[in-house]
Design a protein around this motif. Structure first.
Motif, short mmCIF file in Angstrom:
data_model
loop_
_atom_site.label_atom_id
_atom_site.label_comp_id
_atom_site.label_asym_id
_atom_site.label_seq_id
_atom_site.Cartn_x
_atom_site.Cartn_y
_atom_site.Cartn_z
N UNK A 82 63.26 98.13 23.84
CA UNK A 82 63.84 97.35 22.75
C UNK A 82 65.32 97.70 22.63
N UNK A 83 66.09 96.72 22.18
CA UNK A 83 67.53 96.86 22.07
C UNK A 83 67.93 96.82 20.60
N UNK A 84 68.86 97.70 20.22
CA UNK A 84 69.32 97.76 18.82
C UNK A 84 70.08 96.48 18.47
N UNK A 85 70.20 96.17 17.18
CA UNK A 85 70.94 94.96 16.76
C UNK A 85 72.38 94.92 17.28
N UNK A 86 73.04 96.08 17.39
CA UNK A 86 74.43 96.12 17.87
C UNK A 86 74.51 96.06 19.39
N UNK A 87 73.36 96.14 20.05
CA UNK A 87 73.26 96.16 21.52
C UNK A 87 73.93 97.40 22.11
N UNK A 88 73.91 98.49 21.35
CA UNK A 88 74.49 99.75 21.82
C UNK A 88 73.44 100.76 22.25
N UNK A 89 72.22 100.62 21.72
CA UNK A 89 71.17 101.60 21.98
C UNK A 89 69.92 100.90 22.51
N UNK A 90 69.32 101.50 23.51
CA UNK A 90 68.08 100.99 24.09
C UNK A 90 67.03 102.08 23.95
N UNK A 91 65.83 101.71 23.54
CA UNK A 91 64.71 102.65 23.51
C UNK A 91 63.67 102.14 24.49
N UNK A 92 63.24 102.99 25.40
CA UNK A 92 62.28 102.61 26.42
C UNK A 92 61.14 103.61 26.46
N UNK A 93 59.95 103.13 26.79
CA UNK A 93 58.84 104.06 26.92
C UNK A 93 58.99 104.85 28.21
N UNK A 94 58.45 106.04 28.18
CA UNK A 94 58.51 106.92 29.35
C UNK A 94 57.19 107.67 29.42
N UNK A 95 56.32 107.27 30.32
CA UNK A 95 55.04 107.94 30.47
C UNK A 95 55.20 109.20 31.28
N UNK A 96 54.48 110.21 30.91
CA UNK A 96 54.44 111.47 31.64
C UNK A 96 52.97 111.82 31.84
N UNK A 136 47.65 111.43 30.53
CA UNK A 136 48.89 110.67 30.41
C UNK A 136 49.29 110.63 28.95
N UNK A 137 50.56 110.88 28.66
CA UNK A 137 51.04 110.83 27.29
C UNK A 137 52.38 110.10 27.28
N UNK A 138 52.78 109.68 26.11
CA UNK A 138 53.97 108.84 25.98
C UNK A 138 55.11 109.59 25.33
N UNK A 139 56.27 109.43 25.88
CA UNK A 139 57.53 109.83 25.29
C UNK A 139 58.39 108.57 25.25
N UNK A 140 59.49 108.65 24.56
CA UNK A 140 60.43 107.54 24.56
C UNK A 140 61.80 108.06 24.94
N UNK A 141 62.56 107.24 25.64
CA UNK A 141 63.91 107.60 26.03
C UNK A 141 64.87 106.75 25.20
N UNK A 142 65.78 107.41 24.49
CA UNK A 142 66.80 106.76 23.68
C UNK A 142 68.10 106.81 24.50
N UNK A 143 68.63 105.63 24.86
CA UNK A 143 69.78 105.54 25.75
C UNK A 143 70.96 104.90 25.03
#
Length: 115
Positions: free
Chosen positions: A27-41, A49-56
């Motif tokens: 998902x993309x932030x309203x300002x289009x500056x930050x992206x959050x993506x799932x990251x399975x490990x 299997x468990x889930x983390x999220x990557x904030x970019x």
């Protein structure tokens, strides 16, 4: 069928951090500056299997991964940002909010329970 035309505003290279990371949900932030993506490990010892999220941060390419978050659902769904810093994540029976400024922090909004 007609051809759909559009324009790409900007292109970003995702900081993969791992050769096998290809997010299924983001998902993309309203300002289009930050992206959050799932990251399975996975835990190699028991193949859990468990889930983390990557904030970019898209402009700088800097990122941080969340700690493992127990959502009590196999694959929670990223729903979207509710403001510039908070992302809603839906499990099977609950909605939670992940704060992207401190990705270790999340809080449950509500839970559906049997009575």
């Amino acid at each position: 069928m007609g051809q759909v035309q559009g324009k790409i505003d900007k292109e970003y290279r995702l900081p993969l951090g791992s050769a096998c990371w290809e997010p299924d949900q983001f998902v993309l932030s309203p300002s289009r500056r930050t992206l959050v993506a799932e990251r399975f490990n996975s835990d190699r010892s028991n193949d859990e299997v468990f889930t983390r999220y990557r904030v970019i941060e898209l402009e700088s390419g800097k990122y941080r991964d969340t700690d493992v978050i127990d959502w009590e659902t196999p694959i929670p769904r990223l729903c979207g940002f509710i403001n510039e810093t908070d992302v809603v994540i839906a499990g099977d029976y609950a909605l939670s909010v992940l704060n992207t400024t401190d990705p270790t922090q999340h809080k449950e909004l509500f839970r559906l329970v049997e009575f």
